[in-house]
Motif scaffolding. Sequence first.
Motif, mmCIF file in Angstrom:
data_model
loop_
_atom_site.group_PDB
_atom_site.id
_atom_site.type_symbol
_atom_site.label_atom_id
_atom_site.label_comp_id
_atom_site.label_asym_id
_atom_site.label_seq_id
_atom_site.Cartn_x
_atom_site.Cartn_y
_atom_site.Cartn_z
ATOM 1 N N PRO A 19 44.371 42.859 23.711
ATOM 2 C CA PRO A 19 43.654 42.018 22.748
ATOM 3 C C PRO A 19 44.001 40.527 22.851
ATOM 4 C CG PRO A 19 44.430 43.999 21.669
ATOM 5 C CD PRO A 19 45.035 43.989 23.043
ATOM 6 N N ILE A 20 45.251 40.219 23.167
ATOM 7 C CA ILE A 20 45.625 38.804 23.311
ATOM 8 C C ILE A 20 44.870 38.184 24.474
ATOM 9 C CG2 ILE A 20 47.472 37.177 23.871
ATOM 10 C CD1 ILE A 20 49.422 39.092 22.478
ATOM 11 N N THR A 21 44.835 38.869 25.617
ATOM 12 C CA THR A 21 44.169 38.280 26.781
ATOM 13 C C THR A 21 42.669 38.115 26.541
ATOM 14 O OG1 THR A 21 43.959 40.443 27.853
ATOM 15 C CG2 THR A 21 45.878 39.137 28.435
ATOM 16 N N VAL A 22 42.058 39.067 25.886
ATOM 17 C CA VAL A 22 40.620 38.960 25.616
ATOM 18 C C VAL A 22 40.348 37.851 24.598
ATOM 19 C CG1 VAL A 22 38.615 40.153 24.640
ATOM 20 C CG2 VAL A 22 40.121 41.340 26.241
ATOM 21 N N ALA A 23 41.066 37.861 23.489
ATOM 22 C CA ALA A 23 40.838 36.850 22.443
ATOM 23 C C ALA A 23 41.150 35.442 22.956
ATOM 24 C CB ALA A 23 41.692 37.165 21.216
ATOM 25 N N ALA A 24 42.245 35.301 23.695
ATOM 26 C CA ALA A 24 42.607 33.981 24.228
ATOM 27 C C ALA A 24 41.564 33.495 25.232
ATOM 28 C CB ALA A 24 43.991 34.032 24.867
ATOM 29 N N SER A 25 41.003 34.408 26.013
ATOM 30 C CA SER A 25 39.983 34.035 26.994
ATOM 31 C C SER A 25 38.682 33.599 26.328
ATOM 32 C CB SER A 25 39.704 35.197 27.941
ATOM 33 O OG SER A 25 40.840 35.495 28.703
#
Length: 153
Positions: A19-25
């Motif tokens: 979720p961090i990588t998706v949201a940050a992207s």
Amino acid sequence: MAKLFLSLHVLAAILAIGPITVAASMFPRLARTAPTPETPALLHKICRSYAYVGVAVPVLGIATGAALGVLSDAWLVVSIVLTGVAAGVLVAVILPGQSELLEPLEGGEGAVAGEEERRAAGARLAMTTGVFNLLWAAVVVLMIVRPGSTTGA
């Protein structure tokens, strides 16, 4: 015990780091194009909240490595270092960059006021997020391939 630690480590990685990588992207583009600040603010909240949960990933990874007796293997040491760098990028650059871009959207003055400045800050944040994601991709590859491991692929 090693199987339990490994299972929890993989689950934590999927449920926290994913979720961090998706949201940050998604954040840099939506901070620029979203009609209201709610969506970028939610993405920032996801990144910030899941960062706390994400601490479980290296903790469980080290516990797994200790249980398997591989803490001194090069692939694991490199993975730990890359994880530390990724965490540092998240805490020192991505989260503050998101906050900086959110301030003007939420009605605050903010450090990034002009449109050109916002665009440049968004581009820097997108690039940094890409580096963050590449660091995690490298860690995943090391976890799967385990170069030099006697049980490796």
